[in-house]
Design a protein around this motif. Structure first.
Motif, PDB file in Angstrom:
ATOM      1  N   ALA A  85       0.945  -1.071  -0.058  1.00 41.68           N
ATOM      2  CA  ALA A  85       0.037   0.072   0.065  1.00 41.68           C
ATOM      3  C   ALA A  85       0.788   1.188  -0.009  1.00 41.68           C
ATOM      4  O   ALA A  85       2.031   1.062   0.273  1.00 41.68           O
ATOM      5  N   LEU A  86       0.401   2.429  -0.266  1.00 40.05           N
ATOM      6  CA  LEU A  86       0.925   3.527  -0.400  1.00 40.05           C
ATOM      7  C   LEU A  86       0.272   4.641   0.519  1.00 40.05           C
ATOM      8  O   LEU A  86      -1.021   4.501   0.457  1.00 40.05           O
ATOM      9  N   ALA A  87       0.994   5.521   1.025  1.00 41.71           N
ATOM     10  CA  ALA A  87       0.330   6.555   1.927  1.00 41.71           C
ATOM     11  C   ALA A  87       0.942   7.874   1.078  1.00 41.71           C
ATOM     12  O   ALA A  87       2.309   7.982   1.152  1.00 41.71           O
ATOM     13  N   SER A  88       0.135   8.721   0.650  1.00 43.98           N
ATOM     14  CA  SER A  88       0.723  10.050  -0.119  1.00 43.98           C
ATOM     15  C   SER A  88      -0.204  11.059   0.053  1.00 43.98           C
ATOM     16  O   SER A  88      -1.433  11.058   0.117  1.00 43.98           O
ATOM     17  N   ASP A  89       0.462  12.261   0.292  1.00 43.72           N
ATOM     18  CA  ASP A  89      -0.329  13.317   0.348  1.00 43.72           C
ATOM     19  C   ASP A  89      -0.699  14.174  -0.979  1.00 43.72           C
ATOM     20  O   ASP A  89      -1.133  15.162  -1.049  1.00 43.72           O
TER      21      ASP A  89
END
Length: 181
Positions: A144-148
């Motif tokens: 998974a990715l967490a990106s702003d």
């Protein structure tokens, strides 16, 4: 079924899950918020944090510091509230994550910050603004990715770093501590 590197597992912990990303991406802030959410929900959380630099959690003048400086390779400081185990490593002797996991007391979930090259499933904290390439494209264990920023055409789930409940739930499902709903 995951194809790729063999996952590091630990017989003493219910789940091991990582956070990876370049320096300045916000890993520590996100991990701190996830720890707070999960622990307040009753999950027994332990953490392992990788440091790329020489650090000292012990301070000059303290007895434990003096013991280490005198030549003790291991020092344990313990009180009724907490214990700390300091181990001096010789050059090039950085311990593997599997060894560090074995040093922890049993926990339901171990969150690992850093250790981006180690074979554990992880979320990448990706901020295009820091100018570094995304890691997920070359690491099948980034799940998974967490990106702003909006990331289009991403083959894995993408979360906002502020979606602590969603990220926490995802981790619990990935580590099989919670059933998918």
């Amino acid at each position: 079924m995951m194809v790729g590197p063999t996952l590091i597992r630990s017989e003493y912990h219910g789940g091991v899950f990582g956070f990876a990303g370049w320096s300045g991406s916000g890993k520590t802030t996100l991990v701190e918020q996830v720890i707070k959410h999960l622990s307040s929900s009753g999950v027994d959380v332990a953490t392992i944090k990788h440091a790329h630099h020489n650090f000292d959690a012990d301070h000059r003048g303290k007895d434990s510091f003096r013991h280490r400086k005198a030549g003790a390779r291991q020092v344990i400081v313990s009180s009724a509230q907490r214990s700390a185990h300091f181990i001096e490593h010789t050059a090039g002797e950085e311990p593997e994550l599997k060894l560090l996991l074995g040093q922890l007391r049993p926990a339901e979930l171990v969150l690992v910050e850093g250790f981006k090259r180690y074979p554990i499933e992880k979320i990448e904290i990706y901020r295009p603004s820091i100018g570094k390439p995304a890691l997920y494209q070359n690491d099948p264990l980034i799940v998974a990715l967490a990106s702003d920023e909006l990331i289009t055409d991403c083959p894995i789930p993408v979360f906002s770093p502020s979606d602590i409940v969603g990220i926490s739930s995802f981790i619990l499902v990935q580590t099989k501590l919670k059933q998918a709903s």
